[in-house]
Design a protein around this motif. Structure first.
Motif: not given
Length: 746
Positions: A260, A262, A634-636, A721
């Motif tokens: 991901d 950020r 991504n993690s979503k 990450l």
């Protein structure tokens, strides 16, 4: 796309002078130890300076390549020489190898094996090292020299130093001026001439959004292309393609991080920014905004209208002119945005205030007043004189030289010279050479397009350039046809040897110098380009530029003296630079917010089957509907397409790697944002953003869309990450001690 640190800057950092803003500045990586390394660490950097730049050991610089002479940047992403850059950087190669039967522009291309890879026709260069040679040049440039004498003296010294540094012929040596001639650095390159085309998505992915989305955020473009660098059996560079060359084993290749991203994540960009003009005077800004840039926009729009109308009629014409159209369109839109940005941000006023402060500073010291007395007056006089001829100079190139048959005629000067000599061998060689030039010229030439461009550009020149500045030959030509430019084009194009392959080849079978000399397109090239642009305007601009160069050099020297605690980054000049910042959103205007990434949802929202810029391939829609993103979501569960960061880049940075704090590849830079188009002249801290292709979208297209997993298997994929600005990272011991003292006091 589009745009260093020095010893004195390094000293300032070591003395604890206020730190440089992370989102502005293109720094020479050789000085990375002397940059604000603590600040870089706080933002998320987890590398040592030696891991970023080293001469003796492998480092990040060894994975970065300059394409050709610096038109783009690329990065090595496997130990088999696989190179990633932008789709628009490889566009010419894709276009040149496309046919109706194998239309790689429309369908994309993916080599299944090394033997399927296609020679690209350009070279790449790796930086071996860089050195400061200022002390070998500046002391020999006395204050008694005129600017022209100073330049000539510097050039002669540079030639000697380059020859001395390149005695073994193994490397390419180049010395470049920095800070408008106040400092000089030497660069050593290793150049590989065998580069091969490996893969590219269709233009509906690689150029999604076209001119409409160009320079805009939000963006949804898969702007990437893959090449491979080849070497000989000993892993040494070769000058050209050879069938038995092998994939190059690099000193370093970038691992690829698919975790991901950020907001606030550290981002570092390596590359070869082409040119910026951050120290342009207020007088230069005024001329650009009021005269030069509007004329470029106007002329390019006329050419684009002709190109696009004809390209829409025929697939082969579309293929032939795709690269030409993209080239003209890019800076057509760029100059619109830059002009608007310069006006909106009141850059003229800011520059004028800086110049007023400079004049007030030198007035306080008689020695400084004497040294810098001519700076502002030279700016004023120089731009007054330049403004009188800049429109004509611009139209010579943007209008007349833009006509393909005229530029082709211009290139026949060497042939004319050979035909005018008595040397039969020289004639024969020149004819054979020009036959090859003609073959290339007519391979992608449209008679119908160029004839329309001729009529439009000649009319623009006749209408917009004052009559007393137009050459007599040109005015006579216009008068002969009574201003009927379409009739003029019909007549000239029906007879000129430069508009027909058949006529040109027939001429080359029995060439005569007189045929060239009498051709109206050669006469136009000779009159406008040679006699007007090169000779007349060239002589005038040489005298003007001596004033402006002197003013620019002394002004930059002076403002650095005036503000000793400010770290001034030098303008970009196609040398390797590193810029650091972070992944970051922004507010472009009142009540509008832009997130730092876009997703595949946006591609589908923009889809318009009737608009070729927004056609979505059927397979991409299938993958989207099935949410079949593999390991690249991504993690979503989102498929990220593009993201933005506040890194400082410009043209030449296209294809540059965006690297996280651990030295892993997270994206490929390809554009800037509309709100900060003035950035090459004035960096806008709050608005400036770099737009990049997220590496996960690149890998998704390669793997899931193209089925080229063998390319993925070459890469080192990292799933951890990436370091974030909020993550505690090691800092220098003295900083730790200061923090400990502060804690103890509390």
């Amino acid at each position: 796309m589009k745009k260093i640190a020095l010893v004195f800057i390094a000293a300032l950092f070591l003395l604890g002078v206020p730190k440089v803003k992370a989102d502005e500045g293109m720094w020479l990586p050789m000085f990375v130890k002397r940059l604000n390394y603590v600040d870089m660490q706080k933002q998320g950097l987890q590398l040592t300076p030696e891991e970023i730049y080293s001469v003796n050991n492998s480092s990040l610089k060894d994975a970065i390549v300059r394409l050709g002479g610096g038109f783009c940047t690329g990065e090595i992403i496997s130990d088999k020489g696989l190179m990633l850059t932008n789709h628009h950087c490889g566009f010419g190669v894709i276009q040149e190898n496309s046919t109706k039967e194998n239309n790689y522009l429309r369908d994309g291309f993916w080599a299944k094996e090394n033997k399927d890879e296609i020679p690209a026709g350009f070279s790449v260069s790796f930086l071996v090292k860089m050195d400061d040679v200022t002390k070998d040049i500046i002391p020999f440039l006395g204050v008694e020299l005129t600017e022209a004498q100073r330049t000539a003296k510097a050039d002669s010294i540079i030639k000697v130093l380059e020859e001395k540094a390149g005695t073994d012929n193994e490397y390419d040596i180049q010395i470049k001026s920095f800070y408008n001639g106040n400092e000089y650095y030497l660069f050593v390159y290793e150049t590989f001439g065998d580069v091969r085309f490996v893969g590219a998505p269709p233009s509906s992915i690689g150029k999604y959004g076209g001119d409409t989305d160009n320079w805009m955020w939000p963006r949804h473009t898969g702007d990437f292309t893959l090449f491979r660098v080849y070497a000989d059996a000993d892993n040494k560079p070769t000058k050209e393609y050879k069938e038995d060359n092998r994939p190059y084993t690099p000193k370093h290749s970038l691992p690829v991080n698919i975790a991901d991203r950020r907001a606030g994540d550290y981002s570092m960009i390596f590359g070869y920014p082409g040119s910026t003009d951050r120290y342009l005077s207020s007088y230069g800004v005024e001329m650009a905004v009021n005269i030069q840039q509007p004329s470029i926009v106007k002329l390019r729009r006329q050419v684009l209208d002709i190109y696009e109308a004809e390209m829409a009629k025929d697939e082969q014409t579309y293929i032939n002119y795709a690269d030409k159209q993209a080239s003209v369109a890019n800076y057509w839109k760029y100059f619109q945005g830059q002009t608007a940005g310069l006006k909106r941000l009141k850059i003229y006023d800011k520059k004028k205030a800086e110049e007023d402060a400079f004049e007030a500073w030198i007035a306080k010291d008689s020695k400084k007043a004497e040294e810098y007395k001519n700076v502002i007056s030279n700016y004023d006089q120089g731009y007054q004189e330049l403004s009188k001829i800049i429109l004509k100079s611009t139209y010579d190139i943007e209008a007349i030289y833009r006509i393909e048959a005229v530029s082709f005629a211009w290139r026949s000067r060497g042939l004319l010279g050979a035909l005018s000599s008595d040397d039969e061998e020289k004639k024969a060689k020149a004819v054979e050479s020009f036959k090859a030039t003609a073959e290339k010229q007519f391979k992608e030439y449209s008679y119908a397009i160029d004839k329309q461009v001729f009529a439009a550009m000649v009319k623009a020149y006749a209408t917009d350039i004052p009559a007393d500045q137009q050459p007599k030959m040109f005015k006579d030509l216009v008068a002969k046809f009574k201003g009927d430019y379409a009739k003029m084009a019909d007549k000239i194009y029906s007879k000129s040897i430069y508009t027909s392959k058949e006529r040109m080849m027939k001429f080359l079978d029995k060439p005569k110098a007189s045929t060239i000399e009498k051709d109206p397109l050669y006469q136009l090239a000779k009159t406008i380009i040679l006699e007007d642009y090169v000779q007349t305007l060239g002589a005038q601009k040489k005298e003007i530029n001596e004033k402006l160069d002197n003013a620019g050099r002394l002004y930059l020297k002076g403002i650095r003296e005036m503000n000793p605690n400010h770290a001034y980054a030098p303008d970009a000049n196609s040398t390797m630079r590193v810029t650091y910042g972070s992944v970051k959103d922004y507010y472009p205007r009142d009540a509008v917010y832009y997130n730092y990434y876009t997703t595949i949802e946006g591609i589908m929202e923009k889809e318009d089957p009737k608009n070729p810029e927004f056609v979505v391939p059927a397979k991409l829609k299938e993958l989207y509907k099935a949410k079949d993103y593999g390991q690249y979501a991504n993690s979503k569960g989102e498929m990220i397409v593009n993201f933005i960061s506040n890194n400082d880049i410009t043209g030449g940075n296209s294809g540059s790697p965006v690297i996280n704090g651990r030295g892993e590849l997270i994206g490929t830079a390809f554009d800037g944002n509309w709100e900060a188009m003035s950035g090459d002249i004035a960096f806008e801290t709050e608005l400036q953003r770099t737009i990049s292709v997220d590496i996960r979208y690149t890998l998704f297209i390669i793997d899931k869309y193209a089925g080229a997993k063998h390319l993925i298997d070459e890469m080192k994929i990292i799933r951890e990450l990436s370091p974030n600005t909020t993550v505690e990272v090691p800092v220098k011991e003295e900083v730790k001690e200061e923090k400990a003292k502060e804690t103890k006091k509390k």
